[in-house]
Design a protein around this motif. Sequence first.
Motif, PDB file in Angstrom:
ATOM      1  N   SER A  40      -9.209 -57.422 -24.072  1.00  0.00           N
ATOM      2  CA  SER A  40      -9.241 -58.331 -25.221  1.00  0.00           C
ATOM      3  C   SER A  40      -8.086 -58.043 -26.179  1.00  0.00           C
ATOM      4  CB  SER A  40     -10.574 -58.193 -25.953  1.00  0.00           C
ATOM      5  OG  SER A  40     -10.732 -56.880 -26.458  1.00  0.00           O
ATOM      6  N   GLU A  41      -7.931 -58.917 -27.167  1.00  0.00           N
ATOM      7  CA  GLU A  41      -6.774 -58.846 -28.053  1.00  0.00           C
ATOM      8  C   GLU A  41      -6.713 -57.547 -28.850  1.00  0.00           C
ATOM      9  OE1 GLU A  41      -4.438 -61.934 -30.990  1.00  0.00           O
ATOM     10  OE2 GLU A  41      -6.615 -61.817 -31.153  1.00  0.00           O
ATOM     11  N   SER A  42      -7.858 -57.012 -29.270  1.00  0.00           N
ATOM     12  CA  SER A  42      -7.850 -55.789 -30.069  1.00  0.00           C
ATOM     13  C   SER A  42      -7.285 -54.602 -29.299  1.00  0.00           C
ATOM     14  CB  SER A  42      -9.262 -55.453 -30.560  1.00  0.00           C
ATOM     15  OG  SER A  42     -10.112 -55.101 -29.494  1.00  0.00           O
ATOM     16  N   MET A  43      -7.283 -54.684 -27.969  1.00  0.00           N
ATOM     17  CA  MET A  43      -6.753 -53.586 -27.164  1.00  0.00           C
ATOM     18  C   MET A  43      -5.219 -53.538 -27.206  1.00  0.00           C
ATOM     19  SD  MET A  43      -9.294 -51.844 -25.797  1.00  0.00           S
ATOM     20  CE  MET A  43      -8.724 -51.064 -24.283  1.00  0.00           C
ATOM     21  N   ARG A  58      -7.664 -63.060 -26.352  1.00  0.00           N
ATOM     22  CA  ARG A  58      -9.008 -63.558 -26.592  1.00  0.00           C
ATOM     23  C   ARG A  58      -9.918 -62.509 -27.228  1.00  0.00           C
ATOM     24  NH1 ARG A  58     -10.477 -68.178 -23.726  1.00  0.00           N
ATOM     25  NH2 ARG A  58     -12.612 -67.425 -23.667  1.00  0.00           N
ATOM     26  N   LYS A  59     -11.089 -62.973 -27.585  1.00  0.00           N
ATOM     27  CA  LYS A  59     -12.092 -62.147 -28.241  1.00  0.00           C
ATOM     28  C   LYS A  59     -13.011 -61.508 -27.210  1.00  0.00           C
ATOM     29  CE  LYS A  59     -15.457 -62.487 -32.022  1.00  0.00           C
ATOM     30  NZ  LYS A  59     -16.081 -63.412 -33.007  1.00  0.00           N
ATOM     31  N   THR A  60     -13.496 -60.296 -27.524  1.00  0.00           N
ATOM     32  CA  THR A  60     -14.383 -59.594 -26.611  1.00  0.00           C
ATOM     33  C   THR A  60     -15.783 -60.178 -26.657  1.00  0.00           C
ATOM     34  OG1 THR A  60     -13.156 -57.596 -27.212  1.00  0.00           O
ATOM     35  CG2 THR A  60     -15.114 -57.309 -25.853  1.00  0.00           C
ATOM     36  N   GLU A  61     -16.312 -60.531 -25.507  1.00  0.00           N
ATOM     37  CA  GLU A  61     -17.705 -60.952 -25.372  1.00  0.00           C
ATOM     38  C   GLU A  61     -18.319 -60.120 -24.256  1.00  0.00           C
ATOM     39  OE1 GLU A  61     -19.236 -62.860 -27.364  1.00  0.00           O
ATOM     40  OE2 GLU A  61     -17.624 -63.931 -28.402  1.00  0.00           O
ATOM     41  N   MET A  62     -19.096 -59.120 -24.639  1.00  0.00           N
ATOM     42  CA  MET A  62     -19.537 -58.129 -23.666  1.00  0.00           C
ATOM     43  C   MET A  62     -20.718 -58.580 -22.810  1.00  0.00           C
ATOM     44  SD  MET A  62     -17.867 -55.160 -23.666  1.00  0.00           S
ATOM     45  CE  MET A  62     -16.840 -54.086 -24.669  1.00  0.00           C
ATOM     46  N   LEU A 110      -6.983 -58.984 -35.546  1.00  0.00           N
ATOM     47  CA  LEU A 110      -7.056 -59.325 -34.131  1.00  0.00           C
ATOM     48  C   LEU A 110      -8.419 -59.922 -33.835  1.00  0.00           C
ATOM     49  CD1 LEU A 110      -5.392 -56.094 -32.651  1.00  0.00           C
ATOM     50  CD2 LEU A 110      -4.325 -58.328 -32.993  1.00  0.00           C
ATOM     51  N   GLU A 111      -8.486 -60.717 -32.804  1.00  0.00           N
ATOM     52  CA  GLU A 111      -9.727 -61.363 -32.389  1.00  0.00           C
ATOM     53  C   GLU A 111     -10.349 -62.193 -33.523  1.00  0.00           C
ATOM     54  OE1 GLU A 111     -12.421 -59.018 -30.108  1.00  0.00           O
ATOM     55  OE2 GLU A 111     -10.825 -57.918 -29.083  1.00  0.00           O
TER      56      GLU A 111
END
Length: 303
Positions: A93-96, A163-167, A235-236
């Motif tokens: 994801s983007e934060s990474m 993109r955003k994280t969706e776990m 981010l995200e």
Amino acid sequence: MTQDSRRFLQPEAISRIARLDLQARHIVEGFLSGLHRSPYFGQSIEFVQHREYVSGDDPRNIDWKVWSKTDKYYIKQFEEDTNLRCTLLVDASESMQFGNGPLNKYEYACAVAASLAYLLLKQQDSVGLVAFDGQIRAQTPMRSSNKHLHAIIAGLDAGEPSRKTEMYDVLRRVADERYRKGMIILISDLFADRDSLFRGLKLLRHRGHDVMVIHILDDEELDFNFTGTTRFEGLEETGDLVCDPRSLREGYLQAMGDFLDDIRRRCAKNVIDYQTIRTSEHLDAALAHYLNHRLGMGQSVRN
């Protein structure tokens, strides 16, 4: 080894961790070769029974002596000493993308995943990869061939994080597709909805998988040593912020501490192995510490 391979696979780290065994702590249906007995049939030295040949069976398993007596095709079945089946889940994801050192979090996570894949394949274990953000972005099947490492690395290098994280949706899909119990290793900064994250992790545990979480964070995220007026780019979809970081440091560190404590507590409650790794840590030292911890936990359970 190609230049692309060297991007995520550091030979210096591999030489130090190759002696370590990555062992599952919970009873799984696939174990390290030669150590545990599987309830499934495969290729081993202990014959169990015959069954009638059906289309799609490997002809090499036909018992020709039985055919010569009965004029029918029968397959020899053996009780199998299987290898570990491990799925590497890498947060893309983007934060990474954040990072202030030689490697950002995503690159460091890829280096961890590539090193673990090398170690597992060296042990003749089966490894698969899932790279994800809000959905699965790259996936490689479970394989035990040494050549499979190139497919793992290609999946990691499929593109830049976005993109955003969706776990939960990703973890649920992995749980549904991995019907045989094995090991799941999640490598992420865990900047996602925690309730959704742990709903997914608990589902994996409920399905009988041994779950490991490797929490990747940058030094600046952990220490917050910013000075002077700073513009933080969100981010995200979190937006930007201009501020004096010194006025926020105490509250930020308290919030980060609470975040880490909550993650540790929930992992312990659900019998999930957890380790925080800074991107400034030497990869070999970080992996050696984590794998030795795993080995010690495995021995304590067996005892």
